[in-house]
Write a protein that holds these residues in place. Structure first.
Motif, PDB file in Angstrom:
ATOM      1  N   ILE A  15     -23.224  16.353 -53.156  1.00 31.31           N
ATOM      2  CA  ILE A  15     -24.622  16.597 -52.784  1.00 31.31           C
ATOM      3  C   ILE A  15     -25.328  15.257 -52.572  1.00 31.31           C
ATOM      4  N   PRO A  16     -25.801  14.948 -51.359  1.00 31.51           N
ATOM      5  CA  PRO A  16     -26.490  13.673 -51.104  1.00 31.51           C
ATOM      6  C   PRO A  16     -27.686  13.496 -52.033  1.00 31.51           C
ATOM      7  N   ASN A  17     -27.881  12.260 -52.506  1.00 33.31           N
ATOM      8  CA  ASN A  17     -28.934  12.035 -53.509  1.00 33.31           C
ATOM      9  C   ASN A  17     -29.735  10.771 -53.259  1.00 33.31           C
ATOM     10  N   THR A  18     -29.843  10.344 -52.007  1.00 30.03           N
ATOM     11  CA  THR A  18     -30.637   9.149 -51.707  1.00 30.03           C
ATOM     12  C   THR A  18     -32.117   9.520 -51.597  1.00 30.03           C
ATOM     13  N   ALA A  19     -32.971   8.528 -51.811  1.00 33.51           N
ATOM     14  CA  ALA A  19     -34.407   8.790 -51.916  1.00 33.51           C
ATOM     15  C   ALA A  19     -35.005   9.403 -50.657  1.00 33.51           C
ATOM     16  N   ASN A  20     -34.436   9.079 -49.495  1.00 33.84           N
ATOM     17  CA  ASN A  20     -34.995   9.584 -48.237  1.00 33.84           C
ATOM     18  C   ASN A  20     -34.475  10.972 -47.876  1.00 33.84           C
ATOM     19  N   ASP A  21     -33.639  11.543 -48.700  1.00 27.26           N
ATOM     20  CA  ASP A  21     -33.069  12.857 -48.424  1.00 27.26           C
ATOM     21  C   ASP A  21     -33.706  13.877 -49.374  1.00 27.26           C
ATOM     22  N   THR A  22     -34.877  14.343 -48.996  1.00 24.94           N
ATOM     23  CA  THR A  22     -35.617  15.266 -49.857  1.00 24.94           C
ATOM     24  C   THR A  22     -34.837  16.543 -50.119  1.00 24.94           C
ATOM     25  N   ALA A  23     -34.207  17.072 -49.063  1.00 27.67           N
ATOM     26  CA  ALA A  23     -33.441  18.306 -49.218  1.00 27.67           C
ATOM     27  C   ALA A  23     -32.258  18.093 -50.152  1.00 27.67           C
ATOM     28  N   GLY A  24     -31.600  16.932 -50.029  1.00 22.28           N
ATOM     29  CA  GLY A  24     -30.468  16.628 -50.897  1.00 22.28           C
ATOM     30  C   GLY A  24     -30.882  16.519 -52.352  1.00 22.28           C
ATOM     31  N   LEU A  25     -31.990  15.845 -52.611  1.00 24.21           N
ATOM     32  CA  LEU A  25     -32.479  15.719 -53.990  1.00 24.21           C
ATOM     33  C   LEU A  25     -32.823  17.090 -54.562  1.00 24.21           C
ATOM     34  N   ARG A  26     -33.412  17.943 -53.736  1.00 22.70           N
ATOM     35  CA  ARG A  26     -33.741  19.300 -54.205  1.00 22.70           C
ATOM     36  C   ARG A  26     -32.468  20.058 -54.573  1.00 22.70           C
ATOM     37  N   LYS A  27     -31.411  19.909 -53.768  1.00 24.58           N
ATOM     38  CA  LYS A  27     -30.139  20.567 -54.080  1.00 24.58           C
ATOM     39  C   LYS A  27     -29.561  20.039 -55.386  1.00 24.58           C
ATOM     40  N   ASN A  28     -29.745  18.740 -55.639  1.00 26.61           N
ATOM     41  CA  ASN A  28     -29.278  18.163 -56.898  1.00 26.61           C
ATOM     42  C   ASN A  28     -29.992  18.793 -58.089  1.00 26.61           C
ATOM     43  N   THR A  29     -31.303  18.949 -57.990  1.00 26.01           N
ATOM     44  CA  THR A  29     -32.041  19.531 -59.105  1.00 26.01           C
ATOM     45  C   THR A  29     -31.581  20.961 -59.371  1.00 26.01           C
ATOM     46  N   HIS A  30     -31.355  21.730 -58.302  1.00 25.15           N
ATOM     47  CA  HIS A  30     -30.898  23.106 -58.486  1.00 25.15           C
ATOM     48  C   HIS A  30     -29.503  23.139 -59.117  1.00 25.15           C
ATOM     49  N   PHE A  31     -28.642  22.216 -58.694  1.00 22.40           N
ATOM     50  CA  PHE A  31     -27.287  22.177 -59.238  1.00 22.40           C
ATOM     51  C   PHE A  31     -27.320  21.850 -60.732  1.00 22.40           C
ATOM     52  N   ILE A  32     -28.157  20.873 -61.102  1.00 20.33           N
ATOM     53  CA  ILE A  32     -28.253  20.497 -62.516  1.00 20.33           C
ATOM     54  C   ILE A  32     -28.838  21.641 -63.336  1.00 20.33           C
ATOM     55  N   GLN A  33     -29.846  22.309 -62.797  1.00 22.86           N
ATOM     56  CA  GLN A  33     -30.405  23.466 -63.490  1.00 22.86           C
ATOM     57  C   GLN A  33     -29.325  24.509 -63.777  1.00 22.86           C
ATOM     58  N   GLN A  34     -28.502  24.777 -62.775  1.00 31.13           N
ATOM     59  CA  GLN A  34     -27.430  25.754 -62.958  1.00 31.13           C
ATOM     60  C   GLN A  34     -26.435  25.295 -64.019  1.00 31.13           C
ATOM     61  N   MET A  35     -26.091  23.993 -63.996  1.00 30.37           N
ATOM     62  CA  MET A  35     -25.188  23.462 -65.010  1.00 30.37           C
ATOM     63  C   MET A  35     -25.751  23.685 -66.413  1.00 30.37           C
ATOM     64  N   MET A  36     -27.035  23.449 -66.566  1.00 31.68           N
ATOM     65  CA  MET A  36     -27.662  23.564 -67.874  1.00 31.68           C
ATOM     66  C   MET A  36     -27.769  25.025 -68.311  1.00 31.68           C
ATOM     67  N   GLN A  37     -28.156  25.893 -67.391  1.00 31.63           N
ATOM     68  CA  GLN A  37     -28.297  27.315 -67.725  1.00 31.63           C
ATOM     69  C   GLN A  37     -26.951  27.927 -68.089  1.00 31.63           C
ATOM     70  N   GLN A  38     -25.900  27.527 -67.374  1.00 30.93           N
ATOM     71  CA  GLN A  38     -24.564  28.048 -67.671  1.00 30.93           C
ATOM     72  C   GLN A  38     -24.104  27.644 -69.069  1.00 30.93           C
ATOM     73  N   ARG A  39     -24.643  26.563 -69.596  1.00 33.14           N
ATOM     74  CA  ARG A  39     -24.269  26.084 -70.917  1.00 33.14           C
ATOM     75  C   ARG A  39     -25.159  26.654 -72.013  1.00 33.14           C
ATOM     76  N   GLY A  40     -26.086  27.510 -71.639  1.00 29.81           N
ATOM     77  CA  GLY A  40     -26.959  28.116 -72.626  1.00 29.81           C
ATOM     78  C   GLY A  40     -28.067  27.208 -73.119  1.00 29.81           C
ATOM     79  N   ILE A  41     -28.341  26.131 -72.395  1.00 29.21           N
ATOM     80  CA  ILE A  41     -29.439  25.234 -72.761  1.00 29.21           C
ATOM     81  C   ILE A  41     -30.759  25.973 -72.528  1.00 29.21           C
ATOM     82  N   GLN A  42     -31.684  25.791 -73.445  1.00 27.50           N
ATOM     83  CA  GLN A  42     -32.928  26.550 -73.435  1.00 27.50           C
ATOM     84  C   GLN A  42     -34.024  25.846 -72.638  1.00 27.50           C
TER      85      GLN A  42
END
Length: 508
Positions: free
Chosen positions: A47-74
């Motif tokens: 997932i692209p994560n450079t500062a000028n790639d707004t869509a890529g950064l948004r995808k990163n946040t969603h991916f991390i959220q999913q990682m955390m939710q799958q682990r039962g983090i509150q």
């Protein structure tokens, strides 16, 4: 307490260390789940994560959220800055019954800009590739399905070490703890920033907005490399950072070097002369007052620095140069002083594009690294005052006709509108001693204790806004090419990083 660390550091020279049963359990769990860990990590790296790639950064946040939710983090959520359309912090927490103290684990998911043409043949920044070793050690491309996984294998991708490795190591550490039912004694919070590589311009807004939610007993920062010796290290401070852009002007149009050489001023020469005036042959910055406001290391910090394994000869051989810039100082001593670096300089053309001309301008970017006691605005002003003392008329936009005709030496100075100051946490705090003990349980080698790392992080904001303490525990290999082409992570570092983060979550 102030005498504890020197005694501890001295005893490191003769002590032997053993890894804890918790570390061995986490390692066994990681070994049994290596394929799943790498599969998720590789997907993260695509997932692209450079500062000028707004869509890529948004995808990163969603991916991390999913990682955390799958682990039962509150309470997984996005912490938004007051300024709209800025990358959010991905936040989550784990509440431990009976816990009275809180640890916050920090890493960042954004990465430096990339120029794919500069990457080695066959490499793409966001198409992770697995190699048997480093490219300069003749590593060869292999499929991710290769079994067994050798810890010396490396993944090449932007963010592989800086700092998606930190995000993934922290989350996989928590996974191991949860799956193994290892008892936590702290409340744990997760804080994954999305603007660190851009200088964290909105971090202050987030810290202020969510200050009650972000109270803690310690922030553990997972960013940066382990010591060059390969040993794990704990870093108690970071340098600050700010930049100054310089542009020297001469003729309004490029001139034939034969017709006008010796007569028309050459901006490249003027700028080079100016830059040369900023340092002497011993590598010391000659700008007036550059070192005057430095807060000296304490006796404890000096003693810890003396115990750092020497790596100067190793690094000179590895990097291919003979003499350090700051003569008479080790690498560790050098990074505990403020520095002035020329990030880049440009004027005219070179190589196949070179032509016999006198260019119209010359430009350079200065990187000012700061230590405790420096203020980034003051440090910028010292540079500007030095430029004026060298006979330049300083302007802050392109020159007018009147200015060109009036002043013999013209320079445009664009100083960063923001910057970050240095930060340092005392080594002899009780919580610092717990961190040292916890990391030491993960390795048979002496843990390296550094008063300050060479790089910069916005840790002064945590101290300034939240009154918080921070300690940095890096995991990446020192030759990871962070911020540059061919960025990589050695799997051994990534795997050991999981063990380190787990030990910190479990520390007593």
């Amino acid at each position: 307490m102030k005498q504890l660390l020197p005694i501890l550091a001295l005893s490191f020279c003769t002590q032997t260390f053993s890894q804890s049963k918790e570390t061995l359990a986490v390692r066994k769990f990681r070994e049994e789940n290596t394929n799943a860990i790498l599969k998720e990590y590789v997907e993260f790296l695509t997932i692209p994560n450079t500062a000028n790639d707004t869509a890529g950064l948004r995808k990163n946040t969603h991916f991390i959220q999913q990682m955390m939710q799958q682990r039962g983090i509150q309470n997984v959520q996005l912490l938004q800055a007051a300024t709209p359309n800025t990358p959010p912090v991905v936040y989550g927490e784990v509440t431990t019954p009976g816990a009275t103290q809180t640890l916050i684990f920090y890493a960042h998911y954004d990465g430096q800009p990339v120029n794919p043409t500069q990457w080695a043949k066959g490499l793409e920044p966001f198409q992770p590739k697995l190699y048997t070793d480093a490219l300069d050690k003749k590593g060869t491309l292999i499929p991710f399905s290769t079994q067994p996984i050798d810890p010396n294998y490396r993944i090449y991708a932007r963010g592989a070490s800086d700092d998606k490795a930190g995000v993934a190591a922290i989350l996989h550490a928590y996974t191991a703890i949860k799956k193994l039912n290892l008892p936590l004694t702290y409340n744990i919070k997760f804080f994954f920033e999305g603007e660190e590589e851009a200088g964290s311009p909105h971090l202050d807004e987030i810290l202020q907005k969510y200050a009650p939610q972000l109270q803690s007993d310690l922030w553990i920062i997972c960013d940066g490399p382990v010591h060059q010796s390969g040993k794990k290290q704990i870093v108690f401070g970071v340098r600050g950072d700010t930049h100054v852009d310089l542009t020297v002007y001469a003729s309004k149009r490029p001139l034939h070097s034969g017709h006008y050489g010796n007569w028309a001023p050459n901006p490249a020469l003027q700028l080079s002369t100016l830059l040369a005036s900023m340092k002497n042959e011993q590598g010391r910055v000659t700008i007036k007052g550059f070192y005057d406001d430095v807060t000296p290391l304490t006796a404890t910090e000096k003693k810890a620095l003396q115990e750092v394994p020497p790596v100067d000869n190793q690094m000179k051989a590895e990097l291919g140069f003979n003499t350090p810039e700051m003569k008479g100082l080790s690498l560790g001593e050098s990074i505990n002083l403020p520095s002035l670096n020329i990030n880049g300089i440009q004027s005219g053309n070179v190589g196949k594009m070179a032509s016999n001309q006198i260019p119209t301008f010359a430009t350079a970017v200065l990187d000012l690294r700061l230590v405790l006691g420096n203020d980034w605005k003051r440090q910028q002003q010292k540079v500007i005052d030095h430029i004026k003392a060298q006979g330049f008329h300083v302007i802050y936009k392109d020159p007018t006709e009147e200015e060109r005709n009036q002043y013999p030496k013209l320079i445009k100075v664009i100083a960063d509108a923001d910057g970050m100051n240095a930060q340092r946490t005392p080594m002899d705090l009780p919580m610092a001693q717990k961190v040292i003990k916890a990391v030491q349980t993960t390795t048979n080698d002496q843990v390296v204790l550094q008063p300050t790392m060479g790089g910069s992080l916005p840790l002064y904001l945590f101290e300034q806004i939240l009154k918080a303490r921070t300690i940095t525990v890096p995991i990446a290999n020192h030759d990871n090419n962070q911020h540059a082409e061919n960025e990589n992570i050695r799997l051994k570092n990534f795997f050991e990083g999981i063990e380190t983060m787990a030990a910190l979550m479990l520390m007593r």
